[in-house]
Design a protein around this motif. Structure first.
Motif, PDB file in Angstrom:
ATOM      1  N   THR A  86     -15.424   1.384   4.708  1.00 25.24           N
ATOM      2  CA  THR A  86     -13.876   0.034   2.877  1.00 25.24           C
ATOM      3  C   THR A  86     -14.827   0.568   2.184  1.00 25.24           C
ATOM      4  OG1 THR A  86     -12.952  -1.241   4.673  1.00 25.24           O
ATOM      5  CG2 THR A  86     -13.352  -1.571   2.460  1.00 25.24           C
TER       6      THR A  86
ATOM      7  N   ALA B 137      -7.276   1.728  12.787  1.00 27.10           N
ATOM      8  CA  ALA B 137      -5.543   0.775  12.525  1.00 27.10           C
ATOM      9  C   ALA B 137      -6.614  -0.311  11.043  1.00 27.10           C
ATOM     10  CB  ALA B 137      -5.566  -0.681  13.665  1.00 27.10           C
ATOM     11  N   ALA B 138      -7.525  -1.081  11.221  1.00 27.39           N
ATOM     12  CA  ALA B 138      -8.014  -1.658  10.919  1.00 27.39           C
ATOM     13  C   ALA B 138      -8.471  -1.412   8.856  1.00 27.39           C
ATOM     14  CB  ALA B 138      -9.571  -2.688  10.855  1.00 27.39           C
TER      15      ALA B 138
ATOM     16  N   ALA C 110      -6.408   1.669   8.102  1.00 26.75           N
ATOM     17  CA  ALA C 110      -5.416   1.953   7.515  1.00 26.75           C
ATOM     18  C   ALA C 110      -5.287   0.252   6.807  1.00 26.75           C
ATOM     19  CB  ALA C 110      -4.547   2.145   8.784  1.00 26.75           C
ATOM     20  N   LEU C 111      -4.792  -0.771   7.343  1.00 30.00           N
ATOM     21  CA  LEU C 111      -4.302  -1.914   6.971  1.00 30.00           C
ATOM     22  C   LEU C 111      -5.075  -2.552   6.088  1.00 30.00           C
ATOM     23  CD1 LEU C 111      -4.066  -4.263  10.384  1.00 30.00           C
ATOM     24  CD2 LEU C 111      -2.223  -2.887   9.022  1.00 30.00           C
TER      25      LEU C 111
ATOM     26  N   SER D 220      -6.630  -0.541   4.007  1.00 31.54           N
ATOM     27  CA  SER D 220      -6.011   0.519   3.088  1.00 31.54           C
ATOM     28  C   SER D 220      -5.147   0.243   2.227  1.00 31.54           C
ATOM     29  CB  SER D 220      -6.110   1.630   3.260  1.00 31.54           C
ATOM     30  OG  SER D 220      -8.108   2.306   3.772  1.00 31.54           O
ATOM     31  N   TRP D 221      -4.142  -0.575   3.250  1.00 32.42           N
ATOM     32  CA  TRP D 221      -2.495  -1.199   2.757  1.00 32.42           C
ATOM     33  C   TRP D 221      -2.589  -2.595   1.622  1.00 32.42           C
ATOM     34  CZ3 TRP D 221       0.175  -5.292   4.451  1.00 32.42           C
ATOM     35  CH2 TRP D 221       2.028  -4.971   4.348  1.00 32.42           C
ATOM     36  N   LEU D 222      -3.228  -3.410   2.490  1.00 29.17           N
ATOM     37  CA  LEU D 222      -3.716  -4.855   1.768  1.00 29.17           C
ATOM     38  C   LEU D 222      -4.717  -4.900   0.043  1.00 29.17           C
ATOM     39  CD1 LEU D 222      -4.508  -7.357   5.006  1.00 29.17           C
ATOM     40  CD2 LEU D 222      -2.320  -6.676   3.341  1.00 29.17           C
TER      41      LEU D 222
ATOM     42  N   LEU E 175       1.688   2.928   3.198  1.00 28.66           N
ATOM     43  CA  LEU E 175       1.418   2.671   4.607  1.00 28.66           C
ATOM     44  C   LEU E 175       2.767   2.866   5.437  1.00 28.66           C
ATOM     45  CD1 LEU E 175      -0.067   2.707   7.382  1.00 28.66           C
ATOM     46  CD2 LEU E 175       0.467  -0.052   7.091  1.00 28.66           C
TER      47      LEU E 175
ATOM     48  N   ILE F 214       3.119   3.560  10.575  1.00 27.77           N
ATOM     49  CA  ILE F 214       3.209   2.447  11.918  1.00 27.77           C
ATOM     50  C   ILE F 214       3.020   2.643  13.429  1.00 27.77           C
ATOM     51  CG2 ILE F 214       4.059  -0.165  11.993  1.00 27.77           C
ATOM     52  CD1 ILE F 214       3.779  -0.695   9.234  1.00 27.77           C
TER      53      ILE F 214
ATOM     54  N   LEU G 241      -0.018   4.705  14.186  1.00 30.35           N
ATOM     55  CA  LEU G 241      -0.867   3.108  15.053  1.00 30.35           C
ATOM     56  C   LEU G 241      -0.677   2.327  16.158  1.00 30.35           C
ATOM     57  CD1 LEU G 241      -2.031   1.841  11.318  1.00 30.35           C
ATOM     58  CD2 LEU G 241      -3.063   3.378  12.518  1.00 30.35           C
TER      59      LEU G 241
END
Length: 112
Positions: free
Chosen positions: A19, A71-72, A74-75, A77-79, A85, A90, A93
């Motif tokens: 991150t 997966a973490a 990707a989430l 980065s999106w949040l 995403l 999805i 993933l």
């Protein structure tokens, strides 16, 4: 059981390090982010080695470490970074995490 605790630490530290790579790029790169990245990756690989030393098989440990990390990230980065995403991503993933689940399940079955 302790092996999986170390695996959770390995995943968490790798996700933090990955991150913070975001803060090392571009014109506004932060010097302190490099420290977080290096410390995070060193801690992650140390914890992963302790996972293996506690009896978690390499193939299983690496599969869980990488799939949960992907997966973490990707989430996250999106949040937090507002990166796209899509539904296709999805589904991808879900398939990756499901595949790792099958690897874990298959490891508990007697060999054919």
């Amino acid at each position: 059981m302790l092996g999986y605790v170390y695996l959770a630490v390995a995943i968490a530290t790798e996700v933090v390090a990955t991150t913070f790579l975001k803060f090392t790029s571009g014109e506004d790169a932060k010097w302190w982010a490099y420290v977080v990245v290096v410390v995070g990756y060193v801690a992650s690989f140390f914890a992963l080695s302790q996972t293996l030393a506690r009896g978690v098989p390499l193939g299983i440990a690496y599969a869980i470490w990488s799939a949960v990390g992907v997966a973490a990230i990707a989430l996250i980065s999106w949040l937090f970074f507002k990166e796209p995403l899509t539904w296709v991503q999805i589904v991808g993933l879900v398939l990756v995490v499901g595949g790792v689940g099958l690897l874990e399940l298959g490891a508990k079955q007697p060999a054919a």
